[in-house]
Design a protein around this motif. Sequence first.
Motif, PDB file in Angstrom:
ATOM      1  N   GLY A 299      29.759   1.976   3.989  1.00 49.12           N
ATOM      2  CA  GLY A 299      30.420   0.791   4.514  1.00 49.12           C
ATOM      3  C   GLY A 299      29.647  -0.497   4.227  1.00 49.12           C
ATOM      4  O   GLY A 299      29.813  -1.485   4.912  1.00 49.12           O
ATOM      5  N   ALA A 300      28.775  -0.448   3.215  1.00 53.12           N
ATOM      6  CA  ALA A 300      28.018  -1.653   2.830  1.00 53.12           C
ATOM      7  C   ALA A 300      28.584  -2.188   1.526  1.00 53.12           C
ATOM      8  O   ALA A 300      29.066  -1.423   0.699  1.00 53.12           O
ATOM      9  CB  ALA A 300      26.552  -1.301   2.655  1.00 53.12           C
ATOM     10  N   GLY A 301      28.542  -3.473   1.320  1.00 53.62           N
ATOM     11  CA  GLY A 301      29.179  -4.010   0.120  1.00 53.62           C
ATOM     12  C   GLY A 301      28.246  -4.281  -1.020  1.00 53.62           C
ATOM     13  O   GLY A 301      27.085  -4.339  -0.881  1.00 53.62           O
TER      14      GLY A 301
ATOM     15  N   MET B  25      27.741   3.308  -2.079  1.00 55.72           N
ATOM     16  CA  MET B  25      27.313   2.562  -0.907  1.00 55.72           C
ATOM     17  C   MET B  25      28.494   2.002  -0.133  1.00 55.72           C
ATOM     18  O   MET B  25      28.565   2.101   1.083  1.00 55.72           O
ATOM     19  CB  MET B  25      26.382   1.407  -1.320  1.00 55.72           C
ATOM     20  CG  MET B  25      25.051   1.848  -1.840  1.00 55.72           C
ATOM     21  SD  MET B  25      24.198   2.959  -0.711  1.00 55.72           S
ATOM     22  CE  MET B  25      23.548   1.792   0.471  1.00 55.72           C
ATOM     23  N   GLU B  26      29.445   1.427  -0.859  1.00 60.11           N
ATOM     24  CA  GLU B  26      30.571   0.785  -0.188  1.00 60.11           C
ATOM     25  C   GLU B  26      31.457   1.828   0.486  1.00 60.11           C
ATOM     26  O   GLU B  26      31.821   1.711   1.651  1.00 60.11           O
ATOM     27  CB  GLU B  26      31.384  -0.022  -1.197  1.00 60.11           C
ATOM     28  CG  GLU B  26      32.382  -0.914  -0.508  1.00 60.11           C
ATOM     29  CD  GLU B  26      33.149  -1.780  -1.505  1.00 60.11           C
ATOM     30  OE1 GLU B  26      32.661  -1.961  -2.633  1.00 60.11           O
ATOM     31  OE2 GLU B  26      34.229  -2.256  -1.136  1.00 60.11           O
ATOM     32  N   PHE B  27      31.746   2.880  -0.272  1.00 59.27           N
ATOM     33  CA  PHE B  27      32.684   3.865   0.269  1.00 59.27           C
ATOM     34  C   PHE B  27      32.081   4.694   1.388  1.00 59.27           C
ATOM     35  O   PHE B  27      32.709   4.947   2.407  1.00 59.27           O
ATOM     36  CB  PHE B  27      33.176   4.769  -0.869  1.00 59.27           C
ATOM     37  CG  PHE B  27      34.387   5.563  -0.478  1.00 59.27           C
ATOM     38  CD1 PHE B  27      35.625   4.940  -0.391  1.00 59.27           C
ATOM     39  CD2 PHE B  27      34.287   6.901  -0.163  1.00 59.27           C
ATOM     40  CE1 PHE B  27      36.745   5.668  -0.001  1.00 59.27           C
ATOM     41  CE2 PHE B  27      35.406   7.626   0.222  1.00 59.27           C
ATOM     42  CZ  PHE B  27      36.644   6.999   0.293  1.00 59.27           C
ATOM     43  N   TYR B  28      30.847   5.118   1.205  1.00 65.20           N
ATOM     44  CA  TYR B  28      30.278   6.060   2.164  1.00 65.20           C
ATOM     45  C   TYR B  28      29.409   5.419   3.232  1.00 65.20           C
ATOM     46  O   TYR B  28      29.217   5.984   4.286  1.00 65.20           O
ATOM     47  CB  TYR B  28      29.506   7.166   1.437  1.00 65.20           C
ATOM     48  CG  TYR B  28      30.457   7.975   0.621  1.00 65.20           C
ATOM     49  CD1 TYR B  28      31.284   8.890   1.242  1.00 65.20           C
ATOM     50  CD2 TYR B  28      30.597   7.758  -0.737  1.00 65.20           C
ATOM     51  CE1 TYR B  28      32.216   9.594   0.522  1.00 65.20           C
ATOM     52  CE2 TYR B  28      31.522   8.462  -1.470  1.00 65.20           C
ATOM     53  CZ  TYR B  28      32.321   9.375  -0.844  1.00 65.20           C
ATOM     54  OH  TYR B  28      33.266  10.059  -1.542  1.00 65.20           O
TER      55      TYR B  28
ATOM     56  N   GLU C  28      21.698   4.871  -3.661  1.00 65.58           N
ATOM     57  CA  GLU C  28      21.590   3.633  -2.884  1.00 65.58           C
ATOM     58  C   GLU C  28      21.880   2.397  -3.742  1.00 65.58           C
ATOM     59  O   GLU C  28      22.301   1.375  -3.234  1.00 65.58           O
ATOM     60  CB  GLU C  28      20.186   3.529  -2.262  1.00 65.58           C
ATOM     61  CG  GLU C  28      20.043   4.447  -1.059  1.00 65.58           C
ATOM     62  CD  GLU C  28      18.601   4.632  -0.611  1.00 65.58           C
ATOM     63  OE1 GLU C  28      18.411   5.241   0.445  1.00 65.58           O
ATOM     64  OE2 GLU C  28      17.667   4.182  -1.324  1.00 65.58           O
TER      65      GLU C  28
ATOM     66  N   ALA D 296      27.038   0.911  -6.244  1.00 62.97           N
ATOM     67  CA  ALA D 296      27.887   0.094  -5.366  1.00 62.97           C
ATOM     68  C   ALA D 296      29.036   0.913  -4.778  1.00 62.97           C
ATOM     69  O   ALA D 296      29.346   0.785  -3.589  1.00 62.97           O
ATOM     70  CB  ALA D 296      28.432  -1.094  -6.148  1.00 62.97           C
ATOM     71  N   ASP D 297      29.651   1.785  -5.585  1.00 64.47           N
ATOM     72  CA  ASP D 297      30.794   2.577  -5.090  1.00 64.47           C
ATOM     73  C   ASP D 297      30.368   3.506  -3.979  1.00 64.47           C
ATOM     74  O   ASP D 297      31.011   3.607  -2.936  1.00 64.47           O
ATOM     75  CB  ASP D 297      31.394   3.421  -6.229  1.00 64.47           C
ATOM     76  CG  ASP D 297      32.149   2.558  -7.209  1.00 64.47           C
ATOM     77  OD1 ASP D 297      32.479   1.416  -6.834  1.00 64.47           O
ATOM     78  OD2 ASP D 297      32.388   3.025  -8.342  1.00 64.47           O
TER      79      ASP D 297
END
Length: 241
Positions: A239-241, A234-237, A228, A231-232
């Motif tokens: 869709g949060a930045g 979270m962003e990739f899987y 969680e 960042a990678d």
Amino acid sequence: MLKVENLKALYRGVILALDGVSLELARGEAVAVLGPNGAGKSTLVRALAGLLPSYEGRVSDGRIELGGRDVTAAGALAVHRQGLTAVLEGRPIFRYLTVRENLRAAGHRLPAGELAARMDEVFHWFPRLAERSHEQGGYLSGGEQQMLVLGMALITDPKVLVVDEPSLGLAPLLVEELFEVLARMHREKGMALLLVEQNARAAMKLAHRVYVLEHGRVVFEGEREAAERDADVMEFYLGAG
Ligand code: ATP
């Protein structure tokens, strides 16, 4: 409980679907394996279940250990007897058999008394299946069919339950409900759970640890909280930045 070391898997001798995967699942632990389409998730499930040969595939390197025993080449029946049950993608049920008959087929090796008790347990976890117990599998909704395949797996009282993409094609509310039951089942029965999912958000809710697969390799491994914070991931899987 389950230990996978440097696992490589090939289809038709040439397509490298797993390229050195290592992972562990401790007794009573819940672990999520995430990854995009084609990452090798289903191949991993088939390999763990000893079912790759049915797909013109094979383990070409590495090792699968279950309860301290090498089961890499043991085959599906031996793996099952060792306590691992896999729920394959695509909800494989007998469409022309009723819910009850499907469950009976899955538990055909059990003595009659035990089968009845296990069936009651399945109906306890999935009351909807009890309501539809005389309905043919083919007439069930997608969500009910997913409950049925999980019920068919539960009949054998596995020590390790591996589930491939249970959320596929289900409405968000149903996914939430299903995962809630999976989480309770895991907690109350103390069974180890390996949840293979593209739906990271749902899977991460009940996982202690997370692996991310890409192109047949583990690209992330860690506690859920670490995933969680990553960042990678979270962003990739998610869709949060
Ligand atoms: P999905 O979510 O789409 O099921 P996945 O992460 O489960 O994806 P796999 O189905 O394990 O991925 O596929 C991994 C790779 O192996 C892909 O390149 C796929 O095309 C290939 N593959 C899968 N099954 C077979 C098969 N029976 N024969 C040949 N190649 C296959």
